[in-house]
Write a protein that holds these residues in place. Sequence first.
Motif, PDB file in Angstrom:
ATOM      1  N   ALA A   1       0.853  -1.191   0.000  1.00  0.00           N
ATOM      2  CA  ALA A   1       0.000   0.000   0.000  1.00  0.00           C
ATOM      3  C   ALA A   1       0.885   1.235   0.000  1.00  0.00           C
ATOM      4  CB  ALA A   1      -0.903   0.004   1.234  1.00  0.00           C
ATOM      5  N   LEU A   2       0.773   2.032  -1.055  1.00  0.00           N
ATOM      6  CA  LEU A   2       1.582   3.244  -1.157  1.00  0.00           C
ATOM      7  C   LEU A   2       0.662   4.435  -1.344  1.00  0.00           C
ATOM      8  CD1 LEU A   2       4.370   1.929  -3.530  1.00  0.00           C
ATOM      9  CD2 LEU A   2       4.644   2.508  -1.123  1.00  0.00           C
ATOM     10  N   GLY A   3       0.995   5.535  -0.694  1.00  0.00           N
ATOM     11  CA  GLY A   3       0.259   6.760  -0.913  1.00  0.00           C
ATOM     12  C   GLY A   3       0.422   7.152  -2.375  1.00  0.00           C
ATOM     13  N   SER A   4      -0.668   7.537  -3.016  1.00  0.00           N
ATOM     14  CA  SER A   4      -0.546   7.810  -4.446  1.00  0.00           C
ATOM     15  C   SER A   4      -0.359   9.287  -4.720  1.00  0.00           C
ATOM     16  CB  SER A   4      -1.773   7.250  -5.173  1.00  0.00           C
ATOM     17  OG  SER A   4      -2.933   7.877  -4.680  1.00  0.00           O
ATOM     18  N   THR A   5      -0.065  10.061  -3.707  1.00  0.00           N
ATOM     19  CA  THR A   5       0.181  11.486  -3.927  1.00  0.00           C
ATOM     20  C   THR A   5       1.687  11.718  -4.062  1.00  0.00           C
ATOM     21  OG1 THR A   5      -1.760  11.997  -2.603  1.00  0.00           O
ATOM     22  CG2 THR A   5      -0.195  13.779  -2.990  1.00  0.00           C
ATOM     23  N   CYS A   6       2.096  12.299  -5.181  1.00  0.00           N
ATOM     24  CA  CYS A   6       3.522  12.508  -5.447  1.00  0.00           C
ATOM     25  C   CYS A   6       4.098  13.489  -4.421  1.00  0.00           C
ATOM     26  CB  CYS A   6       3.703  13.058  -6.849  1.00  0.00           C
ATOM     27  SG  CYS A   6       5.416  13.389  -7.254  1.00  0.00           S
ATOM     28  N   PRO A   7       5.190  13.138  -3.795  1.00  0.00           N
ATOM     29  CA  PRO A   7       5.765  14.033  -2.771  1.00  0.00           C
ATOM     30  C   PRO A   7       6.343  15.317  -3.370  1.00  0.00           C
ATOM     31  CG  PRO A   7       7.176  12.119  -3.106  1.00  0.00           C
ATOM     32  CD  PRO A   7       5.939  11.885  -3.916  1.00  0.00           C
ATOM     33  N   HIS A   8       6.447  15.368  -4.686  1.00  0.00           N
ATOM     34  CA  HIS A   8       7.018  16.556  -5.303  1.00  0.00           C
ATOM     35  C   HIS A   8       6.043  17.729  -5.217  1.00  0.00           C
ATOM     36  CE1 HIS A   8       8.256  18.845  -9.157  1.00  0.00           C
ATOM     37  NE2 HIS A   8       8.949  19.294  -8.128  1.00  0.00           N
ATOM     38  N   LEU A   9       4.945  17.649  -5.973  1.00  0.00           N
ATOM     39  CA  LEU A   9       3.995  18.767  -5.919  1.00  0.00           C
ATOM     40  C   LEU A   9       2.546  18.316  -5.711  1.00  0.00           C
ATOM     41  CD1 LEU A   9       5.509  21.094  -8.667  1.00  0.00           C
ATOM     42  CD2 LEU A   9       5.488  21.498  -6.212  1.00  0.00           C
ATOM     43  N   GLY A  10       2.395  17.085  -5.335  1.00  0.00           N
ATOM     44  CA  GLY A  10       1.056  16.664  -4.924  1.00  0.00           C
ATOM     45  C   GLY A  10       0.149  16.138  -6.014  1.00  0.00           C
ATOM     46  N   CYS A  11       0.704  15.806  -7.205  1.00  0.00           N
ATOM     47  CA  CYS A  11      -0.148  15.185  -8.218  1.00  0.00           C
ATOM     48  C   CYS A  11      -0.368  13.720  -7.866  1.00  0.00           C
ATOM     49  CB  CYS A  11       0.501  15.279  -9.602  1.00  0.00           C
ATOM     50  SG  CYS A  11       0.725  16.986 -10.133  1.00  0.00           S
ATOM     51  N   GLN A  12      -1.343  13.092  -8.545  1.00  0.00           N
ATOM     52  CA  GLN A  12      -1.620  11.679  -8.312  1.00  0.00           C
ATOM     53  C   GLN A  12      -0.772  10.816  -9.254  1.00  0.00           C
ATOM     54  OE1 GLN A  12      -3.692  10.130  -5.967  1.00  0.00           O
ATOM     55  NE2 GLN A  12      -3.447  12.184  -5.129  1.00  0.00           N
ATOM     56  N   VAL A  13      -0.061   9.883  -8.677  1.00  0.00           N
ATOM     57  CA  VAL A  13       0.730   8.967  -9.510  1.00  0.00           C
ATOM     58  C   VAL A  13      -0.171   7.815  -9.923  1.00  0.00           C
ATOM     59  CG1 VAL A  13       2.836   9.549  -8.276  1.00  0.00           C
ATOM     60  CG2 VAL A  13       1.532   7.547  -7.582  1.00  0.00           C
ATOM     61  N   HIS A  14       0.212   7.123 -11.013  1.00  0.00           N
ATOM     62  CA  HIS A  14      -0.521   5.914 -11.392  1.00  0.00           C
ATOM     63  C   HIS A  14       0.475   4.821 -11.725  1.00  0.00           C
ATOM     64  CE1 HIS A  14       0.086   8.150 -15.207  1.00  0.00           C
ATOM     65  NE2 HIS A  14       0.398   6.942 -15.665  1.00  0.00           N
ATOM     66  N   TRP A  15       0.007   3.600 -11.695  1.00  0.00           N
ATOM     67  CA  TRP A  15       0.874   2.431 -11.901  1.00  0.00           C
ATOM     68  C   TRP A  15       0.973   2.166 -13.399  1.00  0.00           C
ATOM     69  CZ3 TRP A  15       4.536  -0.261  -9.979  1.00  0.00           C
ATOM     70  CH2 TRP A  15       4.781  -1.595 -10.363  1.00  0.00           C
ATOM     71  N   GLU A  16       2.192   1.978 -13.898  1.00  0.00           N
ATOM     72  CA  GLU A  16       2.395   1.617 -15.306  1.00  0.00           C
ATOM     73  C   GLU A  16       2.904   0.179 -15.332  1.00  0.00           C
ATOM     74  OE1 GLU A  16       3.293   5.886 -17.421  1.00  0.00           O
ATOM     75  OE2 GLU A  16       4.983   4.558 -17.056  1.00  0.00           O
ATOM     76  N   PRO A  17       2.016  -0.771 -15.621  1.00  0.00           N
ATOM     77  CA  PRO A  17       2.411  -2.178 -15.502  1.00  0.00           C
ATOM     78  C   PRO A  17       3.563  -2.558 -16.443  1.00  0.00           C
ATOM     79  CG  PRO A  17       0.060  -1.952 -16.006  1.00  0.00           C
ATOM     80  CD  PRO A  17       0.645  -0.595 -16.078  1.00  0.00           C
ATOM     81  N   GLN A  18       3.520  -2.001 -17.695  1.00  0.00           N
ATOM     82  CA  GLN A  18       4.562  -2.406 -18.644  1.00  0.00           C
ATOM     83  C   GLN A  18       5.937  -1.909 -18.212  1.00  0.00           C
ATOM     84  OE1 GLN A  18       2.128  -0.331 -19.056  1.00  0.00           O
ATOM     85  NE2 GLN A  18       2.775   1.537 -20.067  1.00  0.00           N
ATOM     86  N   GLN A  19       5.968  -0.768 -17.512  1.00  0.00           N
ATOM     87  CA  GLN A  19       7.253  -0.213 -17.044  1.00  0.00           C
ATOM     88  C   GLN A  19       7.573  -0.653 -15.615  1.00  0.00           C
ATOM     89  OE1 GLN A  19       8.951   2.074 -19.019  1.00  0.00           O
ATOM     90  NE2 GLN A  19       7.403   2.836 -20.452  1.00  0.00           N
ATOM     91  N   GLN A  20       6.598  -1.282 -14.980  1.00  0.00           N
ATOM     92  CA  GLN A  20       6.759  -1.679 -13.571  1.00  0.00           C
ATOM     93  C   GLN A  20       7.139  -0.472 -12.709  1.00  0.00           C
ATOM     94  OE1 GLN A  20       6.531  -4.901 -11.699  1.00  0.00           O
ATOM     95  NE2 GLN A  20       5.031  -4.936 -13.320  1.00  0.00           N
ATOM     96  N   ARG A  21       6.407   0.605 -12.869  1.00  0.00           N
ATOM     97  CA  ARG A  21       6.737   1.785 -12.065  1.00  0.00           C
ATOM     98  C   ARG A  21       5.482   2.625 -11.813  1.00  0.00           C
ATOM     99  NH1 ARG A  21       9.510   6.083 -16.335  1.00  0.00           N
ATOM    100  NH2 ARG A  21       7.599   6.384 -17.547  1.00  0.00           N
ATOM    101  N   PHE A  22       5.562   3.460 -10.775  1.00  0.00           N
ATOM    102  CA  PHE A  22       4.535   4.474 -10.571  1.00  0.00           C
ATOM    103  C   PHE A  22       5.011   5.726 -11.300  1.00  0.00           C
ATOM    104  CE2 PHE A  22       4.094   1.741  -6.858  1.00  0.00           C
ATOM    105  CZ  PHE A  22       2.717   1.512  -6.849  1.00  0.00           C
ATOM    106  N   PHE A  23       4.095   6.352 -12.013  1.00  0.00           N
ATOM    107  CA  PHE A  23       4.520   7.500 -12.797  1.00  0.00           C
ATOM    108  C   PHE A  23       3.667   8.712 -12.445  1.00  0.00           C
ATOM    109  CE2 PHE A  23       4.648  10.088 -16.690  1.00  0.00           C
ATOM    110  CZ  PHE A  23       6.023  10.238 -16.794  1.00  0.00           C
ATOM    111  N   CYS A  24       4.354   9.861 -12.285  1.00  0.00           N
ATOM    112  CA  CYS A  24       3.632  11.093 -12.019  1.00  0.00           C
ATOM    113  C   CYS A  24       3.669  11.936 -13.280  1.00  0.00           C
ATOM    114  CB  CYS A  24       4.265  11.857 -10.856  1.00  0.00           C
ATOM    115  SG  CYS A  24       3.445  13.440 -10.564  1.00  0.00           S
ATOM    116  N   PRO A  25       2.522  12.191 -13.882  1.00  0.00           N
ATOM    117  CA  PRO A  25       2.518  12.880 -15.180  1.00  0.00           C
ATOM    118  C   PRO A  25       2.905  14.357 -15.081  1.00  0.00           C
ATOM    119  CG  PRO A  25       0.283  12.492 -14.413  1.00  0.00           C
ATOM    120  CD  PRO A  25       1.181  11.826 -13.426  1.00  0.00           C
ATOM    121  N   CYS A  26       2.889  14.925 -13.907  1.00  0.00           N
ATOM    122  CA  CYS A  26       3.116  16.376 -13.809  1.00  0.00           C
ATOM    123  C   CYS A  26       4.553  16.755 -14.184  1.00  0.00           C
ATOM    124  CB  CYS A  26       2.785  16.863 -12.399  1.00  0.00           C
ATOM    125  SG  CYS A  26       1.025  16.718 -12.037  1.00  0.00           S
ATOM    126  N   HIS A  27       5.504  16.103 -13.561  1.00  0.00           N
ATOM    127  CA  HIS A  27       6.895  16.433 -13.887  1.00  0.00           C
ATOM    128  C   HIS A  27       7.723  15.202 -14.156  1.00  0.00           C
ATOM    129  CE1 HIS A  27       5.382  20.009 -11.795  1.00  0.00           C
ATOM    130  NE2 HIS A  27       6.169  20.662 -12.637  1.00  0.00           N
TER     131      HIS A  27
END
Lengths: 529, 349, 172
Positions: free
Chosen positions: C100-126
């Motif tokens: 369980a991970l908080g989905s709020t990006c610690p940078h500027l507070g956007c919502q991250v989402h899971w990218e299964p093909q990249q195996q990573r959480f990605f924040c679209p803002c920056h």
Amino acid sequence: MTITTKKSIIGVLGFLFLLSLVFVQWHEVTRRAEEAGLTDTLAVIPDSSKACYDCHKQKTPALVDHWRGSTHAEKGVGCVECHQAERGDADGFDHEGAFIATIVTPRDCSRCHVTEGAEFASSHHAAGGNILASLDNRLAEVVEGARAPFNPHAKSPIPVGTLTQVNGMASVQLGCMQCHGSKVALATTDGGTVTVDDLKPGPDGKPTLTAALAKVQKDQHGRPVLHSSAWPNTGIGRLNLDGSKGSCAACHSRHDFSPRRARQPEACGKCHMGPDHPQKEIFEESKHGIAFRDRMSEMNLDAKHWVLGEDYSAAPTCATCHMSGNKKNGGKVTHDPGERISWTLRPPVSIPMDTDEKHAIVKELDPEKRAALVKDSAEAKRRRMQEVCSHCHTPDYVNGFYKQYDDLVILYNEKYAKPGAAIIAALRKENLLTAPEFDEKVEWTWYLLWHHEGRRARHGASMMGPDYTHWHGMFEVAERWYTEMIPEVRELLEKARHSGKTEAADRVAAIVDGIMSRPEHQWAGPQKN
Amino acid sequence: MSAIGTWWKERCPVPAGQLKELTNEPVPNHLRHWWFCLGGTPAYLFFVQIVTGILLAVYYRPGQAEAWQSVREITDEVAFGWFIRSVHKWGATLMIASVILHQMRIYFTGAYRAPRELNWMVGMLILICTLMTGFTGYSLVYEQLSYWGATVGANIMDNVPFVGAFMKNMLLGGEAYNSHTLSRFFILHAAVLPVVMLLLLVVHITLIRLHGVTEFQFPSDANKPSKTFNFFPDHMLTELMIGLVLMIVLSALATILPATMGPQADPLTTPEIIKPEWFFYVVFRWLKLFSGTAAVLSTGFIVFVMFLWPFIDGWIRRRTKASELSVWIGILAVLAIIGLTVWEAAVAH
Amino acid sequence: MTPDTPRVPDAPDGAGDRRSFLTKSSTLFMAGGLAAGYGTFAHVAGRFLYPAGPRATTWMFVADLAHFADGTSMKYRTPDGARVLITRRGTAEADASFKALGSTCPHLGCQVHWEPQQQRFFCPCHNGAFNPEGVAISGPPKEAAQTLPSFPLKVDKGLLYIEVPAPAGEEV
């Protein structure tokens, strides 16, 4: 006092000071723990049910408030968690973005409450719905009402124009079914119903026969319509569409699912009261009920763990003896109240609660075959109950009580129940009674004797209610027997002789005379036949 | 070590011998008897009050809207808050009790007599300051009883001729209890009164040192080779013992009988039973016996007599031969005080 | 009241080795007692002064495992409004199968989402990215060495629970 002594005393005092601060620390810790317990009661609305909450807070505010006060709310179990349905469920429907069902069945509750669900499913409670359409239920279905709807016969101030049919099952639906449980039904477009019998649900609760579902009536929102004959209903043996039996809400009222309420006699008293089984009244009459009424505030009814001898000792309730955990059994709660009952007091003649693997009472008389069949003996059940008793009473006291109790049940069995049953059986065998039940006076008499008065006597004895044992019980049994049952049987036999059935009448008369010449009946004087 | 010692002595050139002499005044033998240490007890408790008081002030917020709430937070939420608050409360109780006992000891042993009259008067001032600190401190909780107690107290002051109204306005910051009142009480309780008491204590102790403690000869001490013993370490150790016993007693009292909280003050509803803190019972009962100005004036007169007692006592002793008169007057006064206190405690109104 | 009280300020407290040992050990004992008593009191005072720790937490029901397939993730909102992404990464019914991970990006507070093909959480803002454990692997969060907040999970009798800050105040 020397300097050295003083220094030593100071050292000792310093450590005593430390000790007193340890006491302070211990106090702080317990205080925190208590506080944590107190602040636990805040409701948490899970994300999944946020939308339900916002809308229903306006539409059904009290219902939502009930939920808010529940342990479910505290733990984050919201609306959807219980009401969610799966595609394919007979009564599922789309509602504001969620696929849900109106009726939450024991199958739904068992998703989390596994043990409770299993215990309940094997209990006599869950089988309560089996009474419907049985011979037992003939009284309400046929005698009180009518199995088929019939036409109104006279004009009345009721909007007669709209009244085209009388529902002959109204008494069954509001009487029997509200305790025993209804057979949940979906209304069909042709005026019929779809029940669990038409769906034959598999182990997953999904219907194996789906043809019937095509006719199910839907309302303007596309929801399947639940037939008013069977819903609303929280009878304890409700036959649900998913094949599960019963309703957890029967005792754990929705939507606060309060353990507190289920622990109190009133929860059981919705059904276990009245002329045929006044358990609640007997409890109130007994020392147990008197103590409970007096010391209700000391019952710790809100406790998370409610173990007799640990969390409370003031008085027992129905739950204490029949279901709840106690100190001696390690706090084990059971949702099968039959686990601690050693006599069945329900049928005309009481028999011990030796049960087989399906929790049915073993009626086999051959000792060997009987031993093979019995999985949980009446003796084991009695020991479980005595374990509860022994929290307050000494073994001598408990055994003494059970001797008194057994004696009364056996007295009733031997003096009235077995002879009465034999007489009725003989009358039937000799065709001196017509086939339909309750069309002859003696059938009512016998029914009242065992089903009402005989049970009252036995229940009274089982729970220490002297007035119910005697005046409402054995006294009325005797009165019924000597002033109604026996005279009516003799009258019936006299009529039979007049109509030429002399031999049959004589055979039954021999049985009756045999019974009435027994020492326990001899006081009533010489025989009249 | 010696290098550091030398460095230190250069920076802080206190003559060690004089310092030793200053702190090591010989203590008369009678101080080995415990009840002669009653003066040290309130001093120690005063220190405890300062420490716990500073701790409490960290969380306390004076003001009608927040005072009660902040005390509740201290009691319920802050770690060990209930303990610090209870120690402060019990410290106050014990301090007042020990001040009174100390004063009684001084009185009955005649230790206030010439040339120590002035120190008695200083002691009286300290007593008044202590009581005032207790009064203002209780008011800070801002619960129903303390609010109404303060209101009643201020209105009693109003009865003083000429200056009463002025004093009441000064105390409350207005005609009646208002939004400025609690901050005034807080400043008095946490700053003004403690500083005044500290200054008075310095004067009190300096005067003792200058005069020396009144000496008493006990038969059991008669065969001692010396009339005195050392302040350091001997008497110091006694004081340490008393301090520790007090700490244990305070901790136990705080845990077993923690400070409670009544309902928040409600200026619209007077509780059916108003009681001040126990140390004001005697005054409270006295004031009920008389009315208005007479009560206040008689109280003031009694305090005035107590204040000047060493001179009055001297005057009586010069006039009469009855040197024991002061003892009888003292016994009567103590009985009166106990009687009035018990009376007030026993009845509801 | 023993007569051995020193008369002279500087007189030695005792004489002889045994006496000196007694004196020393009693001094030590006294110092120990004082330190223990007042030291503990100082500790209590310190605890009093130190701001109260993080708010109490509570275990909340999330889902029953039967309805939470391996490889899927679900959104969860804590009582105080924080958004959490819970993923199932194993079939075993054990705590370790879930994250369980908080989905709020610690940078500027956007919502991250899971990218299964990249195996990573990605924040679209920056263009911030986090590995499956929530540790930043690129973008501004990586430069600041930030991580997504993690929440403890536990499985009990086929039900998944999450530990979140307990709700405060009357309404939630």
